[in-house]
Design an enzyme around this catalytic site. Structure first.
Site, PDB file in Angstrom:
ATOM      1  NE  ARG A   1      -1.388   2.551   2.885  1.00 38.35           N
ATOM      2  CZ  ARG A   1      -0.908   3.694   3.368  1.00 38.35           C
ATOM      3  NH1 ARG A   1      -0.745   4.743   2.587  1.00 38.35           N
ATOM      4  NH2 ARG A   1      -0.544   3.797   4.640  1.00 38.35           N
ATOM      5  CG  ASP A   2       3.146   4.400   2.963  1.00 40.65           C
ATOM      6  OD1 ASP A   2       3.119   5.251   2.061  1.00 40.65           O
ATOM      7  OD2 ASP A   2       3.418   4.681   4.140  1.00 40.65           O
TER       8      ASP A   2
ATOM      9  CB  CYS B   1       2.250  10.577   1.390  1.00 41.48           C
ATOM     10  SG  CYS B   1       0.656  11.319   1.008  1.00 41.48           S
TER      11      CYS B   1
HETATM   12  N1  COA Z   1     -13.243   4.711  -3.945  1.00 38.25           N
HETATM   13  C1  COA Z   1     -13.396   4.963  -5.268  1.00 38.25           C
HETATM   14  N2  COA Z   1     -13.852   6.098  -5.761  1.00 38.25           N
HETATM   15  C2  COA Z   1     -14.189   7.051  -4.878  1.00 38.25           C
HETATM   16  C3  COA Z   1     -14.064   6.867  -3.496  1.00 38.25           C
HETATM   17  C4  COA Z   1     -13.557   5.633  -3.035  1.00 38.25           C
HETATM   18  N3  COA Z   1     -13.389   5.385  -1.749  1.00 38.25           N
HETATM   19  N4  COA Z   1     -14.486   7.988  -2.883  1.00 38.25           N
HETATM   20  C5  COA Z   1     -14.844   8.850  -3.839  1.00 38.25           C
HETATM   21  N5  COA Z   1     -14.673   8.280  -5.040  1.00 38.25           N
HETATM   22  C6  COA Z   1     -14.920   8.847  -6.372  1.00 38.25           C
HETATM   23  C7  COA Z   1     -16.251   9.520  -6.524  1.00 38.25           C
HETATM   24  O1  COA Z   1     -17.226   8.600  -6.921  1.00 38.25           O
HETATM   25  C8  COA Z   1     -15.971  10.526  -7.612  1.00 38.25           C
HETATM   26  O2  COA Z   1     -15.895   9.868  -8.851  1.00 38.25           O
HETATM   27  P1  COA Z   1     -16.270  10.643 -10.212  1.00 38.25           P
HETATM   28  O3  COA Z   1     -15.270  11.758 -10.364  1.00 38.25           O
HETATM   29  O4  COA Z   1     -16.094   9.588 -11.271  1.00 38.25           O
HETATM   30  O5  COA Z   1     -17.656  11.124 -10.035  1.00 38.25           O
HETATM   31  C9  COA Z   1     -14.538  10.959  -7.279  1.00 38.25           C
HETATM   32  O6  COA Z   1     -13.956   9.878  -6.563  1.00 38.25           O
HETATM   33  C10 COA Z   1     -14.509  12.202  -6.439  1.00 38.25           C
HETATM   34  O7  COA Z   1     -15.354  12.013  -5.316  1.00 38.25           O
HETATM   35  P2  COA Z   1     -15.535  13.095  -4.174  1.00 38.25           P
HETATM   36  O8  COA Z   1     -16.466  12.562  -3.149  1.00 38.25           O
HETATM   37  O9  COA Z   1     -15.853  14.421  -4.796  1.00 38.25           O
HETATM   38  O10 COA Z   1     -14.137  13.091  -3.508  1.00 38.25           O
HETATM   39  P3  COA Z   1     -12.867  13.978  -3.724  1.00 38.25           P
HETATM   40  O11 COA Z   1     -12.603  14.325  -5.143  1.00 38.25           O
HETATM   41  O12 COA Z   1     -12.966  15.068  -2.753  1.00 38.25           O
HETATM   42  O13 COA Z   1     -11.765  12.890  -3.251  1.00 38.25           O
HETATM   43  C11 COA Z   1     -11.008  11.038  -1.951  1.00 38.25           C
HETATM   44  C12 COA Z   1     -11.771  12.344  -1.967  1.00 38.25           C
HETATM   45  C13 COA Z   1     -10.700  10.718  -0.505  1.00 38.25           C
HETATM   46  C14 COA Z   1     -11.849   9.953  -2.572  1.00 38.25           C
HETATM   47  C15 COA Z   1      -9.717  11.205  -2.784  1.00 38.25           C
HETATM   48  O14 COA Z   1      -9.076  12.387  -2.412  1.00 38.25           O
HETATM   49  C16 COA Z   1      -8.770  10.043  -2.636  1.00 38.25           C
HETATM   50  O15 COA Z   1      -9.089   8.927  -2.984  1.00 38.25           O
HETATM   51  N6  COA Z   1      -7.539  10.347  -2.178  1.00 38.25           N
HETATM   52  C17 COA Z   1      -6.495   9.358  -2.034  1.00 38.25           C
HETATM   53  C18 COA Z   1      -5.809   9.534  -0.730  1.00 38.25           C
HETATM   54  C19 COA Z   1      -4.652   8.594  -0.595  1.00 38.25           C
HETATM   55  O16 COA Z   1      -4.702   7.424  -0.921  1.00 38.25           O
HETATM   56  N7  COA Z   1      -3.544   9.153  -0.080  1.00 38.25           N
HETATM   57  C20 COA Z   1      -2.376   8.401   0.166  1.00 38.25           C
HETATM   58  C21 COA Z   1      -2.475   7.627   1.401  1.00 38.25           C
HETATM   59  S1  COA Z   1      -2.120   8.512   2.864  1.00 38.25           S
HETATM   60 ZN    ZN Z   2       3.521   6.299   5.160  1.00 39.96          ZN
END
Ligand code: COA
Ligand code: ZN
Length: 317
Positions: free
Chosen positions: A12-13, A238
């Site tokens: 994952r990370d 990250c």
């Molecule tokens: N799994 C899959 N898709 C997801 C989801 C999830 N858990 N949560 C939201 N989405 C999708 C939505 O359906 C939407 O899809 P679309 O653009 O096709 O309509 C899109 O993601 C945006 O959704 P929204 O609710 O507006 O969220 P956002 O754009 O504010 O994003 C997160 C929020 C959390 C989903 C996004 O920022 C994310 O996945 N970040 C990854 C964080 C990460 O892994 N960081 C590293 C680890 S620390």
């Molecule tokens: Zn980390």
């Protein structure tokens, strides 16, 4: 001998920050090799937006395959919101992690939420996980320093940890997302947390950006922490935290802990085989600080001589 409990977060990370898209079968093979090395807990993937982290777009398929082929592995997956929890639950995940960064800006960059919204999303996700009978971990990201806001106030880390505990999480993971912690800061922060949280509910997650990760792990051991995240080969970082480098390498942690009288249950020889495999997949040299020396010992063993100075290279054989 006292045991320490390691969660390997390399799938994952480790992979989330890599440009090369690793195939689902290769991810499964890496996890299988970690299990063969004696790793008892793996954070396998993230149920996040595939647009945000394309590497994790196969989370559903991967978790199904892990369930079929490694049914006894304790495996967790990151789920930042209810949507992620639903996806994880649908494919049989029994343990999820939420990520709450301790500063306003880091939450915006990482999960596109304010700190307040992130707390709410984490609380809802943890409560729902609890109601579904799932185990959960709550990362407190940038728990030492934030790349955008500087030193994170300890009071904020304490308050956010308490909110996650109140929401029913089983484990608080204090994360040094950018690798800026020092052993002194680890002692200060973990001691304060241990005063208000049972020690077996506290875990630490270090990055090795400044070469302090092993020293920080040693400091956490001194405070009584026995739960550690680490990543085979030290892969990690990250994508949304500028300057973040790889994780504490699992092999560095195992070597340090075993040499200091703690039992990890992990076979360093087989762990190095997993690191070699990850190197081939990612087409880059991997390995933590001890890996060059560890590899030389492995060559000596392969050549038929047991290096007397390191009797623990194959701890399980
Ligand atoms: N799994 C899959 N898709 C997801 C989801 C999830 N858990 N949560 C939201 N989405 C999708 C939505 O359906 C939407 O899809 P679309 O653009 O096709 O309509 C899109 O993601 C945006 O959704 P929204 O609710 O507006 O969220 P956002 O754009 O504010 O994003 C997160 C929020 C959390 C989903 C996004 O920022 C994310 O996945 N970040 C990854 C964080 C990460 O892994 N960081 C590293 C680890 S620390
Ligand atoms: Zn980390």
């Amino acid at each position: 001998m006292q045991q320490i409990f390691i969660t390997d977060v390399s799938p994952r990370d480790g992979l989330q920050n890599q440009d090369i898209q690793v195939s689902t079968s290769a991810k499964l093979q890496l996890i299988r090799m970690l299990v063969d090395a004696g790793v008892a807990s793996v954070e396998a993937t993230s149920f996040v937006s595939p647009k945000a982290v394309p590497q994790m777009r196969d989370a559903d398929v991967l978790m199904k395959q892990i369930g079929l082929t490694l049914p006894h592995l304790r495996v967790s997956a990151l789920a930042p919101n209810l949507r992620g929890l639903d996806r994880a639950h649908a494919v049989g995940v029994k343990e999820i992690s939420v990520v709450l960064s301790a500063t306003e800006t880091m939450n915006q960059r990482n999960i596109n939420m304010s700190l307040e919204a992130a707390v709410e999303a984490c609380v809802l996700t943890l409560q729902s996980a609890h109601n579904r009978g799932l185990r959960s971990r709550a990362y407190i990201g940038v728990a030492f320093e934030c790349p955008y806001e500087g030193v994170t106030p300890l009071s904020v880390v304490l308050a956010l940890s308490q909110k996650m505990l109140d929401a029913g999480t089983n484990e608080i993971v204090i994360a040094d997302t950018i690798g800026s912690a020092s052993p002194g800061a680890v002692v200060e922060r973990l001691s304060a947390l241990a005063e208000v949280t049972p020690i077996d509910m506290l875990a630490v997650h270090f990055h090795d950006t400044r070469g302090m990760a092993v020293a920080n792990a040693w400091a956490a051991l001194g405070v009584g922490v026995r739960r550690f995240d680490a990543s085979a080969g030290g892969i990690g970082g990250c994508p949304f935290a500028p300057g973040a480098a790889g994780n504490l390498a699992t092999e560095d942690l195992v070597l340090m802990a075993e040499r200091s009288g703690f039992s990890t249950g992990i076979d360093l020889g087989r762990l190095l085989d997993a690191v070699d495999f990850a190197e081939i997949q990612l087409q880059q040299r991997l390995g933590g600080r001890a890996s060059a020396w560890l590899r030389r010992q492995r060559e000596k063993i392969a050549a038929g001589s047991t290096p007397i100075e390191f009797e623990n290279l194959r701890t399980n054989t």
